[in-house]
Scaffold this motif. Structure first.
Motif, PDB file in Angstrom:
ATOM      1  N   GLN A   6       0.812  -1.218   0.000  1.00 21.80           N
ATOM      2  CA  GLN A   6       0.000   0.000   0.000  1.00 21.80           C
ATOM      3  C   GLN A   6       0.844   1.266   0.000  1.00 21.80           C
ATOM      4  O   GLN A   6       0.301   2.362  -0.034  1.00 21.80           O
ATOM      5  CB  GLN A   6      -0.926   0.011   1.216  1.00 21.80           C
ATOM      6  N   THR A   7       2.149   1.120   0.029  1.00 21.31           N
ATOM      7  CA  THR A   7       3.029   2.281  -0.008  1.00 21.31           C
ATOM      8  C   THR A   7       2.861   2.995  -1.345  1.00 21.31           C
ATOM      9  O   THR A   7       2.894   2.354  -2.394  1.00 21.31           O
ATOM     10  CB  THR A   7       4.498   1.847   0.177  1.00 21.31           C
ATOM     11  N   PRO A   8       2.662   4.308  -1.328  1.00 23.19           N
ATOM     12  CA  PRO A   8       2.466   5.042  -2.585  1.00 23.19           C
ATOM     13  C   PRO A   8       3.663   4.907  -3.524  1.00 23.19           C
ATOM     14  O   PRO A   8       4.806   4.842  -3.078  1.00 23.19           O
ATOM     15  CB  PRO A   8       2.305   6.495  -2.136  1.00 23.19           C
ATOM     16  N   ALA A  59      -1.083   6.773  -4.434  1.00 22.90           N
ATOM     17  CA  ALA A  59      -1.485   7.286  -3.125  1.00 22.90           C
ATOM     18  C   ALA A  59      -2.994   7.506  -3.095  1.00 22.90           C
ATOM     19  O   ALA A  59      -3.598   7.858  -4.104  1.00 22.90           O
ATOM     20  CB  ALA A  59      -0.762   8.592  -2.828  1.00 22.90           C
ATOM     21  N   GLU A  60      -3.568   7.303  -1.927  1.00 21.31           N
ATOM     22  CA  GLU A  60      -5.012   7.475  -1.789  1.00 21.31           C
ATOM     23  C   GLU A  60      -5.388   8.849  -1.249  1.00 21.31           C
ATOM     24  O   GLU A  60      -6.565   9.188  -1.212  1.00 21.31           O
ATOM     25  CB  GLU A  60      -5.576   6.373  -0.900  1.00 21.31           C
ATOM     26  N   SER A  61      -4.399   9.621  -0.813  1.00 23.76           N
ATOM     27  CA  SER A  61      -4.681  10.952  -0.286  1.00 23.76           C
ATOM     28  C   SER A  61      -3.601  11.920  -0.751  1.00 23.76           C
ATOM     29  O   SER A  61      -2.515  11.511  -1.160  1.00 23.76           O
ATOM     30  CB  SER A  61      -4.720  10.921   1.246  1.00 23.76           C
ATOM     31  N   ASP A  62      -3.919  13.202  -0.654  1.00 21.68           N
ATOM     32  CA  ASP A  62      -2.946  14.224  -1.028  1.00 21.68           C
ATOM     33  C   ASP A  62      -1.736  14.193  -0.104  1.00 21.68           C
ATOM     34  O   ASP A  62      -0.609  14.432  -0.541  1.00 21.68           O
ATOM     35  CB  ASP A  62      -3.589  15.611  -0.983  1.00 21.68           C
ATOM     36  N   LYS A  63      -1.979  13.906   1.161  1.00 22.40           N
ATOM     37  CA  LYS A  63      -0.886  13.855   2.138  1.00 22.40           C
ATOM     38  C   LYS A  63       0.131  12.780   1.748  1.00 22.40           C
ATOM     39  O   LYS A  63       1.346  13.011   1.764  1.00 22.40           O
ATOM     40  CB  LYS A  63      -1.455  13.571   3.529  1.00 22.40           C
ATOM     41  N   ALA A  64      -0.357  11.618   1.374  1.00 28.01           N
ATOM     42  CA  ALA A  64       0.532  10.520   0.981  1.00 28.01           C
ATOM     43  C   ALA A  64       1.235  10.842  -0.337  1.00 28.01           C
ATOM     44  O   ALA A  64       2.431  10.567  -0.497  1.00 28.01           O
ATOM     45  CB  ALA A  64      -0.255   9.220   0.864  1.00 28.01           C
ATOM     46  N   LEU A 118       5.320  11.274  -0.821  1.00 29.16           N
ATOM     47  CA  LEU A 118       6.054  10.516  -1.837  1.00 29.16           C
ATOM     48  C   LEU A 118       6.881  11.445  -2.724  1.00 29.16           C
ATOM     49  O   LEU A 118       8.091  11.250  -2.893  1.00 29.16           O
ATOM     50  CB  LEU A 118       5.080   9.708  -2.701  1.00 29.16           C
ATOM     51  N   LEU A 119       6.237  12.463  -3.281  1.00 32.12           N
ATOM     52  CA  LEU A 119       6.938  13.350  -4.211  1.00 32.12           C
ATOM     53  C   LEU A 119       8.025  14.160  -3.510  1.00 32.12           C
ATOM     54  O   LEU A 119       9.094  14.392  -4.079  1.00 32.12           O
ATOM     55  CB  LEU A 119       5.942  14.273  -4.910  1.00 32.12           C
ATOM     56  N   GLU A 120       7.764  14.568  -2.282  1.00 37.66           N
ATOM     57  CA  GLU A 120       8.768  15.340  -1.545  1.00 37.66           C
ATOM     58  C   GLU A 120      10.006  14.492  -1.260  1.00 37.66           C
ATOM     59  O   GLU A 120      11.136  14.946  -1.431  1.00 37.66           O
ATOM     60  CB  GLU A 120       8.169  15.870  -0.244  1.00 37.66           C
TER      61      GLU A 120
END
Length: 181
Positions: free
Chosen positions: A26-28, A159-164, A168-170
């Motif tokens: 489940q890791t983005p 990812a299932e949310s903006d936070k995730a 990831l991108l950061e």
């Protein structure tokens, strides 16, 4: 293997711990990157459309396709079958190579660059942003460009949310602007 893919595999466990995910599946992760150019300004000029397609192909490292209008819209002076844009979808190795070039070479070449905006997330972990010109990519020579144009880049994640998606991108090196805008 692509440098960004190696980086992702190295930070996957850290990302999983930061997000509190128990199942490693489940890791983005990055799924695809879509580069698109709306070329409404070049509808009647096939040479310009071809030049845009060649430029995007050079940037992406994969053949770009021309987008054709599905319906006629009188308000925009568009007829069915006219070329209205160019797009390419990158997956796998080419996606990671493009992301690496984008983050490490192209974005730092933007004049007065202070980071990409943080508000480009769509609510499902995908990130969209636009670039003003194609000349920030080192593969594009100024002499081969007929007209300067921008492009939209969509980074699709699992990812299932903006936070995730942001995490990831950061961690992968996307230079977000400081602050909360």
């Amino acid at each position: 293997m692509a440098r960004m893919k190696d980086k992702y595999l190295a930070l996957k466990a850290e990302l999983q711990a930061d997000l509190g995910i128990k199942n490693p599946m489940q890791t983005p992760a990055l799924e695809k990157i879509v580069i698109s150019v709306g070329a409404g300004f070049a509808m009647k000029d096939n040479k310009l459309i071809q030049n845009i397609e060649d430029t995007i192909t050079t940037i992406a490292g994969q053949k770009a396709s021309t987008v054709i209008a599905k319906k006629s819209v009188a308000g925009f002076k568009v007829r069915e079958g006219m070329p209205v844009g160019v797009r390419v979808t990158l997956r796998g190795e080419k996606m990671y190579n493009f992301f690496d070039r984008l983050v490490s070479m192209a974005l730092p070449r933007v004049k007065d660059f202070r980071g990409v905006p943080r508000n480009g997330f769509d609510g499902r972990g995908n990130y969209n942003f636009g670039l003003q010109e194609q000349l920030i990519f080192p593969e594009v020579s100024y002499d081969s460009v007929m007209q300067i144009h921008g492009m939209n880049i969509t980074v699709v994640t699992s990812a299932e949310s903006d936070k995730a998606g942001f995490a990831l991108l950061e961690k992968m090196g996307m230079p977000f602007s400081k602050g909360s805008n």
